[in-house]
Design a protein around this motif. Sequence first.
Motif, PDB file in Angstrom:
ATOM      1  N   LYS A   9      41.173  33.761  51.450  1.00  0.00           N
ATOM      2  CA  LYS A   9      41.138  33.749  50.091  1.00  0.00           C
ATOM      3  C   LYS A   9      40.482  35.035  49.490  1.00  0.00           C
ATOM      4  O   LYS A   9      39.303  35.236  50.116  1.00  0.00           O
ATOM      5  CB  LYS A   9      40.812  32.557  49.618  1.00  0.00           C
ATOM      6  N   THR A  10      40.831  35.709  48.507  1.00  0.00           N
ATOM      7  CA  THR A  10      40.116  36.754  47.866  1.00  0.00           C
ATOM      8  C   THR A  10      40.689  36.980  46.417  1.00  0.00           C
ATOM      9  O   THR A  10      41.391  36.085  46.048  1.00  0.00           O
ATOM     10  CB  THR A  10      40.032  38.141  48.667  1.00  0.00           C
ATOM     11  N   ALA A  11      40.671  38.100  45.879  1.00  0.00           N
ATOM     12  CA  ALA A  11      40.981  38.367  44.481  1.00  0.00           C
ATOM     13  C   ALA A  11      41.798  39.739  44.507  1.00  0.00           C
ATOM     14  O   ALA A  11      41.253  40.764  45.182  1.00  0.00           O
ATOM     15  CB  ALA A  11      40.212  37.963  43.448  1.00  0.00           C
ATOM     16  N   CYS A  12      42.515  40.004  43.614  1.00  0.00           N
ATOM     17  CA  CYS A  12      43.138  41.059  43.163  1.00  0.00           C
ATOM     18  C   CYS A  12      42.075  41.742  42.107  1.00  0.00           C
ATOM     19  O   CYS A  12      41.351  41.145  41.360  1.00  0.00           O
ATOM     20  CB  CYS A  12      44.543  41.069  42.520  1.00  0.00           C
ATOM     21  N   ILE A  13      41.634  43.156  42.617  1.00  0.00           N
ATOM     22  CA  ILE A  13      40.920  43.820  41.816  1.00  0.00           C
ATOM     23  C   ILE A  13      41.296  44.803  41.055  1.00  0.00           C
ATOM     24  O   ILE A  13      40.569  45.791  40.611  1.00  0.00           O
ATOM     25  CB  ILE A  13      39.869  44.594  42.859  1.00  0.00           C
ATOM     26  N   LEU A  14      42.368  44.723  40.329  1.00  0.00           N
ATOM     27  CA  LEU A  14      43.021  45.705  39.689  1.00  0.00           C
ATOM     28  C   LEU A  14      43.055  45.623  37.990  1.00  0.00           C
ATOM     29  O   LEU A  14      43.486  46.285  37.420  1.00  0.00           O
ATOM     30  CB  LEU A  14      44.664  46.210  40.225  1.00  0.00           C
ATOM     31  N   CYS A  15      42.641  44.395  37.818  1.00  0.00           N
ATOM     32  CA  CYS A  15      42.580  44.170  36.259  1.00  0.00           C
ATOM     33  C   CYS A  15      41.741  43.205  36.131  1.00  0.00           C
ATOM     34  O   CYS A  15      41.310  42.301  37.064  1.00  0.00           O
ATOM     35  CB  CYS A  15      43.824  44.072  35.588  1.00  0.00           C
ATOM     36  N   GLU A  16      41.305  42.761  34.806  1.00  0.00           N
ATOM     37  CA  GLU A  16      40.175  41.970  34.713  1.00  0.00           C
ATOM     38  C   GLU A  16      40.662  40.333  34.965  1.00  0.00           C
ATOM     39  O   GLU A  16      39.802  39.507  34.715  1.00  0.00           O
ATOM     40  CB  GLU A  16      39.646  42.187  33.232  1.00  0.00           C
ATOM     41  N   CYS A  17      41.787  40.133  35.080  1.00  0.00           N
ATOM     42  CA  CYS A  17      42.225  38.919  35.342  1.00  0.00           C
ATOM     43  C   CYS A  17      41.875  38.493  36.687  1.00  0.00           C
ATOM     44  O   CYS A  17      41.540  37.115  37.199  1.00  0.00           O
ATOM     45  CB  CYS A  17      43.993  38.850  35.423  1.00  0.00           C
ATOM     46  N   ASN A  18      41.510  39.192  37.710  1.00  0.00           N
ATOM     47  CA  ASN A  18      41.147  38.961  39.150  1.00  0.00           C
ATOM     48  C   ASN A  18      42.118  37.851  39.652  1.00  0.00           C
ATOM     49  O   ASN A  18      41.436  36.876  40.046  1.00  0.00           O
ATOM     50  CB  ASN A  18      39.768  38.879  39.017  1.00  0.00           C
ATOM     51  N   CYS A  19      43.507  37.773  39.614  1.00  0.00           N
ATOM     52  CA  CYS A  19      44.143  36.700  40.202  1.00  0.00           C
ATOM     53  C   CYS A  19      43.814  36.477  41.478  1.00  0.00           C
ATOM     54  O   CYS A  19      43.581  37.571  42.360  1.00  0.00           O
ATOM     55  CB  CYS A  19      45.646  37.183  40.263  1.00  0.00           C
ATOM     56  N   GLY A  20      43.755  35.247  42.035  1.00  0.00           N
ATOM     57  CA  GLY A  20      43.602  34.679  43.290  1.00  0.00           C
ATOM     58  C   GLY A  20      44.738  35.217  44.235  1.00  0.00           C
ATOM     59  O   GLY A  20      45.754  35.044  43.865  1.00  0.00           O
ATOM     60  N   ILE A  21      44.376  35.742  45.230  1.00  0.00           N
ATOM     61  CA  ILE A  21      45.246  36.298  46.329  1.00  0.00           C
ATOM     62  C   ILE A  21      44.926  35.657  47.741  1.00  0.00           C
ATOM     63  O   ILE A  21      43.670  35.425  47.950  1.00  0.00           O
ATOM     64  CB  ILE A  21      45.631  37.786  46.323  1.00  0.00           C
ATOM     65  N   GLU A  22      45.809  35.576  48.599  1.00  0.00           N
ATOM     66  CA  GLU A  22      45.510  35.289  49.779  1.00  0.00           C
ATOM     67  C   GLU A  22      46.019  36.402  50.865  1.00  0.00           C
ATOM     68  O   GLU A  22      47.113  36.951  50.461  1.00  0.00           O
ATOM     69  CB  GLU A  22      46.076  34.052  50.395  1.00  0.00           C
ATOM     70  N   VAL A  23      45.209  36.828  51.681  1.00  0.00           N
ATOM     71  CA  VAL A  23      45.655  38.128  52.698  1.00  0.00           C
ATOM     72  C   VAL A  23      45.498  37.490  54.209  1.00  0.00           C
ATOM     73  O   VAL A  23      44.631  36.994  54.664  1.00  0.00           O
ATOM     74  CB  VAL A  23      44.493  39.230  52.220  1.00  0.00           C
ATOM     75  N   ARG A  32      49.359  41.524  54.789  1.00  0.00           N
ATOM     76  CA  ARG A  32      50.276  40.584  54.174  1.00  0.00           C
ATOM     77  C   ARG A  32      49.446  40.041  52.963  1.00  0.00           C
ATOM     78  O   ARG A  32      48.068  39.608  53.110  1.00  0.00           O
ATOM     79  CB  ARG A  32      50.839  39.331  54.865  1.00  0.00           C
ATOM     80  N   ILE A  33      50.089  39.858  51.642  1.00  0.00           N
ATOM     81  CA  ILE A  33      49.357  39.596  50.431  1.00  0.00           C
ATOM     82  C   ILE A  33      50.244  38.630  49.667  1.00  0.00           C
ATOM     83  O   ILE A  33      51.517  39.006  49.584  1.00  0.00           O
ATOM     84  CB  ILE A  33      48.817  40.834  49.718  1.00  0.00           C
ATOM     85  N   ARG A  34      49.599  37.598  49.227  1.00  0.00           N
ATOM     86  CA  ARG A  34      50.506  36.885  48.349  1.00  0.00           C
ATOM     87  C   ARG A  34      49.675  36.158  47.251  1.00  0.00           C
ATOM     88  O   ARG A  34      48.315  35.928  47.664  1.00  0.00           O
ATOM     89  CB  ARG A  34      51.322  35.660  49.093  1.00  0.00           C
ATOM     90  N   GLY A  35      50.306  35.334  46.339  1.00  0.00           N
ATOM     91  CA  GLY A  35      49.100  34.890  45.385  1.00  0.00           C
ATOM     92  C   GLY A  35      48.600  33.508  45.953  1.00  0.00           C
ATOM     93  O   GLY A  35      49.300  32.934  46.858  1.00  0.00           O
ATOM     94  N   ASP A  36      47.497  33.098  45.632  1.00  0.00           N
ATOM     95  CA  ASP A  36      46.750  31.869  46.020  1.00  0.00           C
ATOM     96  C   ASP A  36      47.338  30.903  44.843  1.00  0.00           C
ATOM     97  O   ASP A  36      46.669  30.853  43.716  1.00  0.00           O
ATOM     98  CB  ASP A  36      45.266  32.270  46.108  1.00  0.00           C
ATOM     99  N   LYS A  37      48.156  29.956  45.397  1.00  0.00           N
ATOM    100  CA  LYS A  37      48.449  28.618  44.504  1.00  0.00           C
ATOM    101  C   LYS A  37      47.388  27.921  44.048  1.00  0.00           C
ATOM    102  O   LYS A  37      47.657  27.058  43.314  1.00  0.00           O
ATOM    103  CB  LYS A  37      49.624  27.957  44.965  1.00  0.00           C
ATOM    104  N   SER A  38      46.154  27.724  44.877  1.00  0.00           N
ATOM    105  CA  SER A  38      45.036  26.705  44.630  1.00  0.00           C
ATOM    106  C   SER A  38      44.178  27.307  43.502  1.00  0.00           C
ATOM    107  O   SER A  38      43.193  26.756  43.277  1.00  0.00           O
ATOM    108  CB  SER A  38      44.448  26.537  45.985  1.00  0.00           C
ATOM    109  N   HIS A  39      44.460  28.796  43.268  1.00  0.00           N
ATOM    110  CA  HIS A  39      43.442  29.480  42.289  1.00  0.00           C
ATOM    111  C   HIS A  39      43.457  28.664  40.792  1.00  0.00           C
ATOM    112  O   HIS A  39      44.594  28.824  40.507  1.00  0.00           O
ATOM    113  CB  HIS A  39      43.622  30.978  42.159  1.00  0.00           C
ATOM    114  N   PRO A  40      42.245  28.331  40.273  1.00  0.00           N
ATOM    115  CA  PRO A  40      42.633  27.353  39.104  1.00  0.00           C
ATOM    116  C   PRO A  40      43.086  28.186  37.984  1.00  0.00           C
ATOM    117  O   PRO A  40      43.614  27.486  36.941  1.00  0.00           O
ATOM    118  CB  PRO A  40      41.106  26.879  39.016  1.00  0.00           C
ATOM    119  N   SER A  41      43.088  29.598  37.849  1.00  0.00           N
ATOM    120  CA  SER A  41      43.410  30.408  36.855  1.00  0.00           C
ATOM    121  C   SER A  41      44.959  30.857  36.974  1.00  0.00           C
ATOM    122  O   SER A  41      45.845  30.456  36.320  1.00  0.00           O
ATOM    123  CB  SER A  41      42.552  31.643  36.333  1.00  0.00           C
TER     124      SER A  41
END
Length: 744
Positions: A9-23, A32-41
Amino acid sequence: MTTTPTWRKTACILCECNCGIEVQVEDRQLVRIRGDKSHPSSAGYTCEKPLRLDRYQNGTPRLTSPLRRRADGSYEEIDWDTAIAEIAQRLAAIRDEHGGDKIFFYGGGGQGNHLGGGYGQALQAALGVRYRSNALAQEKTGEMYVDGRLYGGHTKGDFEHAEVVVFVGKNPWQSHSFPRARPVLKEMAADPDRTMVVIDPRRSETAAMADIHLQVRPGTDAWCLAALGAVLVQEDLLDHAFVADHTTGAEPVLAAYREIDVADFARRCGVDEELIRTTARRIAAAESVCTYEDLGIQQAPHSTLSSYLNKMLWILTGNFAKRGGMFLHSTFAALAGGGGGGGSRTTPVTGARIISGLVPCNSIAEEIDTHHPDRFRAMWVDSVNPAHSLADSAGFRRAMRRLDLSVVIDIAMTETALEADYVLPAATQFEKWECTFFNVDFPENVFHLRAPLMDPLPGTLPEPEIYARVVRALGVVDEAALEPLREAAEAGLASYAEAFFAAVGADPRLMGLAGHVLYETLGPTLGDARGTAALWGVAQLCAMNQPASVARAGFTGTGFEPGNALFERILTGEAVVFTRDDHDHAWDYVRRPDRRFTLEIPELLDRLRGLASEQSSWTTEEFPFVLSAGERRAFTANTIIRDPSWRRRDAGGALRISTDDAWALSVRDGDTLRVVTERGSAVAVVEVTDTLQQGHVSLPNGLGVAHPDGTPGVAPNELTSLHHRDPIAGTPWHKYVPARLERV
Ligand code: SF4
């Protein structure tokens, strides 16, 4: 037997949303990179931008040794001990001869890396620094000024549930800014009972989805917003109970709106008067309304006034602290100087207003490139690229060379690093513990501390360690005073909390140095997470300042227990809900003893009254076009992405022009035009579009950064000037640069 790589687990660093991603990581590559479904936002959502984040990690040659500039402008590698010793000695010399207030700090991280900033504050305290800034001071300080005067905090909207949403100079399809922006926009557009309003001179992706597009002429948003407010007042569409119960100073505001000639203002902004009236009535009739303003107005004429007028739309209609409305939210750590807005302090040379503790970006070069005795003589730049991102890049480069000392921390040789006396190589955001303080959600607010995905590249250091070494070299902290804290840290967080706050009580100077003290005393007990030590202090202050909200998020107990529990939880590396509120609790964040909004801002009311007689176009015969310099597109990001192969489309960062202008200039897609402004010129490839009005052209942000594979596109700030700026906040008019186009 083959093993399946683990998703981390980490986060995207390209805008202020900082969406959770898994890598998945293989050989230091983000394979490989995908969205983190467990991220609360973000709940699994990402846009297209992070899927090739490896271009950030591995796409650009890294710096692996400190560099020192030679007299001829070339650089030589030096070891860390030499770099730290020389920098500390030169900083101390400037402080001792001219004063710490002549040392200017810029940055403290970009869209994904704020952890080093806590330690940077300790270095500033050690040097007696008084002036600092970051990119917020070329975007958000006008809004901060208004927020500070109205209610003392930052607002956000409940876009997911609002009946009416108004986007002002904002294209969330590309610039996001709230969780799951695209699904939320689609749901809104598909619901016949909800209305999306967009105020934008462009027919952006969001405007194309909107129910109502108020397509203003470039630079005239203030007239449109004023006309909307005037209809609310003149047709008596206000929420009188809300205004009476929750505001002070309403009458002068209403009086200013009563004077407005709606038909004239509609004509000035180029929008049909009846459409403005229909929009205002729709806003007034809705159960819930929220608005979002962004760079389209914040980097355009009258930006601070436009912020004020935008906020009046939801205040006068009572859309606060309810589902689908606006809210003030909790804070994990302040990104700027708090919610007071400020503006009473000014800069030493030009007298520019300092809002939320930030020197206007447009004033920085002017505060350096002068013979004034109080000029800035040294500049420290942390993980940002102002020589590319601030207006008038040529002027900024010249100012940097006037400094007695400049130090840049970064992972690559940026445009700013190329002007510095010393360049210090940092670990990337995936090689160290990291986080951002863009925590602006409600009713649940989320903080995410990200664990490293790999070790720092040899030769690089995380920012906390860089700052610790410089502060140590300055010798401002008595080592003996730290020993009791180290012993307390060994005994656990409960003992440490007692000892730390007792030490700060006995010597308040330590509070300014807190980041360093925590790194040196609590840090060693945290193993490889030493750089997170400052977050213990942040977690304690968060729990002390917002005890009820933090308790509702599950961090309970007495004394320092909630802060300790919060700190231990965030160390797991999972995104954490750190406050939980109900809609009524939004009032708790109004920083007024009576919890009322203060509507009257005399300076802005004067400017509102002045609109009736003021010019609404700033183009000239010489520069008849309006250039929007720095449009967000599908494949633009901040300049931390330097590798041009990251872009799947629009690789050259096209100059967009309207079909009418293309016809008049006899150009087609793929042709080239020279864009000329008062500041400079550049050649760009043309893309003809029906999304722009005649006379309006745009270039994307983030292009024109140097890379071994080429430097495609135009660096927008080679074309922008310092002169076009907001009179209050000093924010630049990047979205309104008078220009002309020449055939090449
Ligand atoms: S919206 Fe896109 S760019 Fe922004 S953080 Fe999420 S994935 Fe990254």
